[in-house]
Scaffold this motif. Structure first.
Motif, PDB file in Angstrom:
ATOM      1  N   LEU A   1       0.376   5.715  -5.466  1.00 23.86           N
ATOM      2  CA  LEU A   1       0.838   3.788  -5.830  1.00 23.86           C
ATOM      3  C   LEU A   1       2.134   4.931  -5.865  1.00 23.86           C
ATOM      4  O   LEU A   1       3.264   3.424  -5.481  1.00 23.86           O
ATOM      5  CB  LEU A   1      -0.164   4.229  -7.293  1.00 23.86           C
ATOM      6  CG  LEU A   1       0.903   4.279  -8.499  1.00 23.86           C
ATOM      7  CD1 LEU A   1       0.532   2.273  -8.052  1.00 23.86           C
ATOM      8  CD2 LEU A   1       0.773   4.372 -10.040  1.00 23.86           C
ATOM      9  N   GLU A   2       2.926   6.142  -6.165  1.00 24.19           N
ATOM     10  CA  GLU A   2       4.072   5.625  -6.147  1.00 24.19           C
ATOM     11  C   GLU A   2       4.823   6.109  -4.776  1.00 24.19           C
ATOM     12  O   GLU A   2       6.097   5.269  -5.199  1.00 24.19           O
ATOM     13  CB  GLU A   2       4.117   7.635  -6.432  1.00 24.19           C
ATOM     14  CG  GLU A   2       5.977   8.359  -6.301  1.00 24.19           C
ATOM     15  CD  GLU A   2       6.729  10.032  -6.679  1.00 24.19           C
ATOM     16  OE1 GLU A   2       7.078  10.174  -6.838  1.00 24.19           O
ATOM     17  OE2 GLU A   2       5.716  10.747  -6.707  1.00 24.19           O
ATOM     18  N   GLN A   3       4.473   5.796  -3.358  1.00 24.33           N
ATOM     19  CA  GLN A   3       5.020   5.574  -2.055  1.00 24.33           C
ATOM     20  C   GLN A   3       4.883   3.557  -2.545  1.00 24.33           C
ATOM     21  O   GLN A   3       5.497   3.303  -2.090  1.00 24.33           O
ATOM     22  CB  GLN A   3       3.474   6.101  -1.303  1.00 24.33           C
ATOM     23  CG  GLN A   3       4.222   6.061  -0.239  1.00 24.33           C
ATOM     24  CD  GLN A   3       5.849   6.591   0.784  1.00 24.33           C
ATOM     25  OE1 GLN A   3       6.258   7.597   0.288  1.00 24.33           O
ATOM     26  NE2 GLN A   3       6.781   5.480   0.615  1.00 24.33           N
ATOM     27  N   ALA A   4       3.447   3.102  -2.671  1.00 28.50           N
ATOM     28  CA  ALA A   4       3.280   1.977  -3.259  1.00 28.50           C
ATOM     29  C   ALA A   4       4.890   1.118  -3.217  1.00 28.50           C
ATOM     30  O   ALA A   4       5.192   0.106  -3.249  1.00 28.50           O
ATOM     31  CB  ALA A   4       2.198   1.686  -3.317  1.00 28.50           C
ATOM     32  N   LEU A   5       5.106   1.703  -4.994  1.00 27.00           N
ATOM     33  CA  LEU A   5       5.989   1.445  -5.240  1.00 27.00           C
ATOM     34  C   LEU A   5       7.456   2.279  -4.585  1.00 27.00           C
ATOM     35  O   LEU A   5       8.176   1.309  -4.967  1.00 27.00           O
ATOM     36  CB  LEU A   5       5.859   2.587  -6.806  1.00 27.00           C
ATOM     37  CG  LEU A   5       5.141   1.411  -8.004  1.00 27.00           C
ATOM     38  CD1 LEU A   5       5.140   2.728  -9.184  1.00 27.00           C
ATOM     39  CD2 LEU A   5       5.403   0.399  -8.318  1.00 27.00           C
ATOM     40  N   GLY A   6       7.233   2.871  -4.035  1.00 26.75           N
ATOM     41  CA  GLY A   6       8.426   3.227  -4.038  1.00 26.75           C
ATOM     42  C   GLY A   6       8.835   2.251  -2.395  1.00 26.75           C
ATOM     43  O   GLY A   6      10.307   1.321  -2.250  1.00 26.75           O
TER      44      GLY A   6
ATOM     45  N   PHE B   1      -6.069   3.569  -1.967  1.00 24.27           N
ATOM     46  CA  PHE B   1      -7.282   3.510  -3.410  1.00 24.27           C
ATOM     47  C   PHE B   1      -6.790   2.691  -4.468  1.00 24.27           C
ATOM     48  O   PHE B   1      -6.639   2.089  -4.972  1.00 24.27           O
ATOM     49  CB  PHE B   1      -6.818   5.235  -4.301  1.00 24.27           C
ATOM     50  CG  PHE B   1      -7.377   6.230  -3.613  1.00 24.27           C
ATOM     51  CD1 PHE B   1      -8.668   6.192  -3.695  1.00 24.27           C
ATOM     52  CD2 PHE B   1      -6.716   7.485  -2.432  1.00 24.27           C
ATOM     53  CE1 PHE B   1      -9.956   7.261  -2.763  1.00 24.27           C
ATOM     54  CE2 PHE B   1      -7.311   7.961  -1.889  1.00 24.27           C
ATOM     55  CZ  PHE B   1      -9.188   8.056  -1.928  1.00 24.27           C
ATOM     56  N   VAL B   2      -4.899   2.179  -3.756  1.00 26.86           N
ATOM     57  CA  VAL B   2      -4.044   0.852  -4.600  1.00 26.86           C
ATOM     58  C   VAL B   2      -3.110   0.036  -3.794  1.00 26.86           C
ATOM     59  O   VAL B   2      -2.786   0.714  -2.913  1.00 26.86           O
ATOM     60  CB  VAL B   2      -3.190   2.036  -5.014  1.00 26.86           C
ATOM     61  CG1 VAL B   2      -2.172   2.773  -5.426  1.00 26.86           C
ATOM     62  CG2 VAL B   2      -2.705   0.946  -6.662  1.00 26.86           C
ATOM     63  N   GLU B   3      -3.070  -1.128  -4.108  1.00 27.31           N
ATOM     64  CA  GLU B   3      -1.928  -1.760  -3.893  1.00 27.31           C
ATOM     65  C   GLU B   3      -1.450  -2.121  -4.749  1.00 27.31           C
ATOM     66  O   GLU B   3      -2.084  -2.555  -5.979  1.00 27.31           O
ATOM     67  CB  GLU B   3      -2.927  -2.569  -3.142  1.00 27.31           C
ATOM     68  CG  GLU B   3      -2.161  -3.512  -2.306  1.00 27.31           C
ATOM     69  CD  GLU B   3      -3.095  -5.047  -1.579  1.00 27.31           C
ATOM     70  OE1 GLU B   3      -2.623  -6.559  -1.311  1.00 27.31           O
ATOM     71  OE2 GLU B   3      -3.471  -4.480  -1.006  1.00 27.31           O
ATOM     72  N   VAL B   4      -0.628  -2.630  -4.652  1.00 24.06           N
ATOM     73  CA  VAL B   4       0.647  -3.061  -5.910  1.00 24.06           C
ATOM     74  C   VAL B   4       1.278  -4.452  -5.977  1.00 24.06           C
ATOM     75  O   VAL B   4       1.834  -4.492  -4.864  1.00 24.06           O
ATOM     76  CB  VAL B   4       1.696  -2.081  -6.061  1.00 24.06           C
ATOM     77  CG1 VAL B   4       3.002  -2.713  -7.197  1.00 24.06           C
ATOM     78  CG2 VAL B   4       1.373  -0.746  -6.621  1.00 24.06           C
ATOM     79  N   LYS B   5       0.626  -5.124  -6.181  1.00 27.92           N
ATOM     80  CA  LYS B   5       1.652  -6.767  -6.051  1.00 27.92           C
ATOM     81  C   LYS B   5       2.293  -7.057  -7.202  1.00 27.92           C
ATOM     82  O   LYS B   5       1.894  -7.666  -8.139  1.00 27.92           O
ATOM     83  CB  LYS B   5       0.434  -8.045  -5.762  1.00 27.92           C
ATOM     84  CG  LYS B   5       1.237  -9.068  -5.337  1.00 27.92           C
ATOM     85  CD  LYS B   5      -0.295 -10.034  -4.954  1.00 27.92           C
ATOM     86  CE  LYS B   5      -0.968 -10.309  -6.318  1.00 27.92           C
ATOM     87  NZ  LYS B   5      -0.109 -11.028  -6.661  1.00 27.92           N
TER      88      LYS B   5
ATOM     89  N   LEU C   1       0.934  -1.025   0.018  1.00 29.34           N
ATOM     90  CA  LEU C   1       0.366   0.085  -0.114  1.00 29.34           C
ATOM     91  C   LEU C   1       1.022   1.420   0.163  1.00 29.34           C
ATOM     92  O   LEU C   1       1.901   1.118  -0.261  1.00 29.34           O
ATOM     93  CB  LEU C   1      -1.394   0.034   1.145  1.00 29.34           C
ATOM     94  CG  LEU C   1      -1.761  -0.776   1.371  1.00 29.34           C
ATOM     95  CD1 LEU C   1      -2.866  -1.444   2.898  1.00 29.34           C
ATOM     96  CD2 LEU C   1      -2.925  -1.250   0.641  1.00 29.34           C
ATOM     97  N   GLY C   2       0.263   2.266  -0.149  1.00 25.85           N
ATOM     98  CA  GLY C   2       1.191   3.478  -0.484  1.00 25.85           C
ATOM     99  C   GLY C   2       1.018   3.909   1.133  1.00 25.85           C
ATOM    100  O   GLY C   2       0.756   5.261   1.795  1.00 25.85           O
TER     101      GLY C   2
END
Length: 674
Positions: A403-408, A486-490, A385-386
């Motif tokens: 999203l930027e934080q989650a990718l970071g 808002f977003v979750e990156v896997k 998560l972000g």
């Protein structure tokens, strides 16, 4: 109390009577008893997993939060920051090549900084002494408000003198406190707000041995898991056929009338998966990854309580599985309130990253779920998560900022395994919450593209020689995510054991020709349905997107008419669904075979469908089952078992881009060879 030594010397600590870690447990337990308001413990671990894991073990047993804000910080910058902020510390022990007791004992760290950096370049030492190169005594710092320590007399003791790395220790004999010349003056408002200057220290003396920890908690948990009733008529199982690594999925059919909530359904599902694992001679310690799907994110807390009763660190001595938690519209398709998919390996060669401490590095995982699991060159990363790591709060700025934080955060985790999400990712699954406004979804994709491009350039600037994979992307719209994110990156990454011989994506398929199935013949538009990332001889990842236009093409071909003559409103009716699923199986089979893989290599196969399409889950499942059975009849290399190899996953929407999540059917297949 007599201090003890280290008896349990492996990296992952297990409660060991007589070990020095138990002294810390006794002390902190007494502190907690006398000061009930204590909720966290702060430690200075920078890079030592050995130290961090022991503090986390004790905190976990005592219900405390581990704080490690120095974790993974750049040691050179950290050393300078400590000096700049007025920490006056002297060396009281040296034990490294290049550190001479006669020259460097009793010296201020500020004085030794240049020499320490020189030794780092020559021998790779830790400039902050994290590897035991030196120990320090702090004589003054901003927390010492009224006085500083002055060392009056000390004794130098040498161990192994004359060796390459002589060890020298200072034993303080006499010291006194010296009042500070300047007294900080604060206004009344400052005094009310600045708690850092308040004297809150207390000394606690712990006498005698602390009684052994009660086993009541474990017994209670065991009784709870054993008391779960499993009704086979409501339980459905799917399983891929690969022997050494496979996925098992379990869900309930229409449990809403009898279930008390998600936690009860989850207990049934987890108990059944536990039974399935035992039937194959496995346990939770063999699980690499868990997808946890629930019907209502408002029940997340109670669901988590159930989860941690089954999956514990005691049951997973080699590391707890990584996890992704998503809310899905399960009840809309008459499924139970909990749906679980586990990825299982038949060995314990996994490398698990499980950091429970709150730090500035990446979000902590407080509980039996880890940030990432590396197994046989595949890095399975938990859903990110972000979250701002130090505060564990969602960052401000909306979906694109999250999203930027989650990718970071994903990049920070990847860096631990000496890789980057920008160069090593095979597939990204981007879960978007329904709370995300449609215009923001396009910004999400733009932010993702710019972030990955920037990170690739950064890798090149660092001189990275790793080959860059061309990842594939799947966007899934879901009702809700943990913490109302808002977003979750896997991401899933390829981390080759030998970077020099790593291979990149395959562009040219093998010369193997796949026979036409069900009358389908290759057409150019078929390629537009497929995203693939292939590492030759190792990995084949596929995203197959079936949009409404594709359905029309499939149906028009079967009817022998033009696309415009097909009624778009009836193109996904039950009558056409079998044809569509046959096409999916045909195209997956074609891509798998052309790239030198087989259905036996499949680790996971998910089929996502939007609940708004009105397609009954039973219709989808039966159509997919029939297509696989028919394929097995046509091709003897394809084996069909008792359980289906596919998981049917209901979602709000899915697609290959954030701006157009309008697929009727989406298939996600991951295959690998060993």
């Amino acid at each position: 109390m007599k201090l003890r030594s280290s008896w349990h010397q492996t990296l992952n600590y297990k409660t060991t009577p007589g070990d020095e870690v138990e002294d810390m447990f006794i002390l902190l337990n007494e502190v907690k008893r006398q000061i009930p308001s204590i909720t966290a413990v702060s430690s200075g671990a920078i890079a030592s997993d050995y130290q961090r894991l022991r503090v986390e073990s004790v905190c976990s047993r005592l219900g405390l939060v581990s704080l490690a804000y120095l974790w993974k910080q750049d040691q050179s910058l950290l050393l300078q920051e400590m000096i700049t902020n007025g920490i006056l510390a002297i060396t009281v022990k040296v034990a490294a090549i290049g550190l001479d007791p006669a020259k460097h004992l009793g010296k201020e760290i500020a004085f030794l900084t240049a020499h320490l950096h020189k030794l780092k370049e020559l021998y790779g030492i830790n400039v902050c002494g994290e590897g035991g190169e030196y120990e320090t005594l702090t004589l003054d710092c901003p927390l010492f408000v009224n006085a500083r320590i002055v060392l009056d007399e000390f004794q130098t003791v040498l161990h192994s003198p004359g060796s390459i790395a002589s060890v020298g220790v200072i034993h303080p004999l006499a010291f006194h406190l010296e009042n500070k010349d300047t007294v900080i003056s604060l206004s009344d408002n400052d005094k009310a707000s600045d708690s850092s200057l308040e004297k809150k220290g207390s000394v606690f003396v712990v006498q005698g041995d602390f009684p052994q920890r009660s086993q009541a908690t474990w017994q209670s948990n065991s009784e709870t898991t054993n008391s779960v009733e499993v009704r086979d008529d409501r339980i459905y199982i799917s399983k891929t056929k690969k022997d050494n690594i496979f996925s098992i999925c379990c869900w309930l059919q229409d449990s809403c009338k009898t279930s008390a909530g998600s936690h009860e359904d989850l207990a049934v599902v987890l108990k059944h998966i536990e039974s399935q694992l035992a039937g194959y001679g496995f346990g939770w310690e063999h699980v690499l990854y868990i997808h946890l799907y629930i019907a209502d994110m408002n029940e997340f807390a109670t669901v988590n309580e159930t989860y941690v009763r089954f999956i514990t660190q005691e049951k997973c001595p080699f590391g707890v599985p990584s996890r992704s938690t998503i809310e899905l519209p399960l009840l809309q398709v008459s499924l139970g309130r909990a749906y679980i998919e586990v990825l299982v390996a038949n060995d314990n060669s996994k490398n698990v990253l499980h950091v429970q401490s709150i730090s500035s590095w990446a979000p902590s995982c407080i509980g039996p779920y880890s940030q990432a699991t590396l197994h046989k060159e595949i890095l399975h990363m938990a859903g990110q998560l972000g979250l701002d790591p130090p505060t564990m709060m969602l960052c401000n700025g909306g979906p694109s900022a999250e999203l930027e934080q989650a990718l970071g955060n994903s990049e920070a985790v990847a860096n631990v395994f000496n890789c980057s999400v920008s160069t090593s990712a095979i597939v990204f699954t981007m879960y978007c919450s329904a709370h995300t406004p449609p215009p923001e979804r396009l910004k999400i994709q733009e932010k993702q593209d710019s972030f990955l491009k920037q990170m690739r350039l950064l890798q090149l600037d660092k001189g990275s020689k790793c080959k860059i994979l061309d990842p594939i992307f799947l966007y899934v719209l879901v009702p809700d995510l943990p913490k109302r994110a808002f977003v979750e990156v896997k991401p899933i990454l390829f981390v080759p054991e030998d970077a020099e011989t790593a291979v990149t994506s395959v562009q040219n398929p093998s010369c193997f020709t796949v026979a036409n199935r069900w009358g389908f013949q290759h057409a150019q538009w078929h390629d537009s349905c497929i995203q693939k990332c292939v590492v030759s001889g190792k990995i084949c990842a596929i995203i197959l997107s079936i949009t409404e236009n594709v359905v029309v093409k499939i149906c028009s071909e079967s009817l022998g008419v033009n696309d415009e003559d097909v009624d778009h409103q009836t193109s996904v009716s039950k009558g056409h669904m079998e044809r569509v699923l046959r096409f999916c199986v045909y195209l997956l089979d074609k891509v798998i075979m052309e790239n030198g893989f087989s259905w036996e290599d499949t680790m996971t196969l998910r089929t996502y469908f939007p609940t708004a399409s009105g397609i009954p889950l039973e219709t989808l499942s039966l159509a997919f089952k029939n297509a696989m059975n028919e394929l097995a009849e046509m091709d003897q290399r394809v084996q069909v078992g008792k359980e289906p190899i596919y998981n049917i996953v209901p979602v709000l929407a899915a697609g290959s881009s954030a701006a157009s999540m309008n697929n009727i059917i989406t298939c996600e297949l991951f295959a690998r060879k060993f």
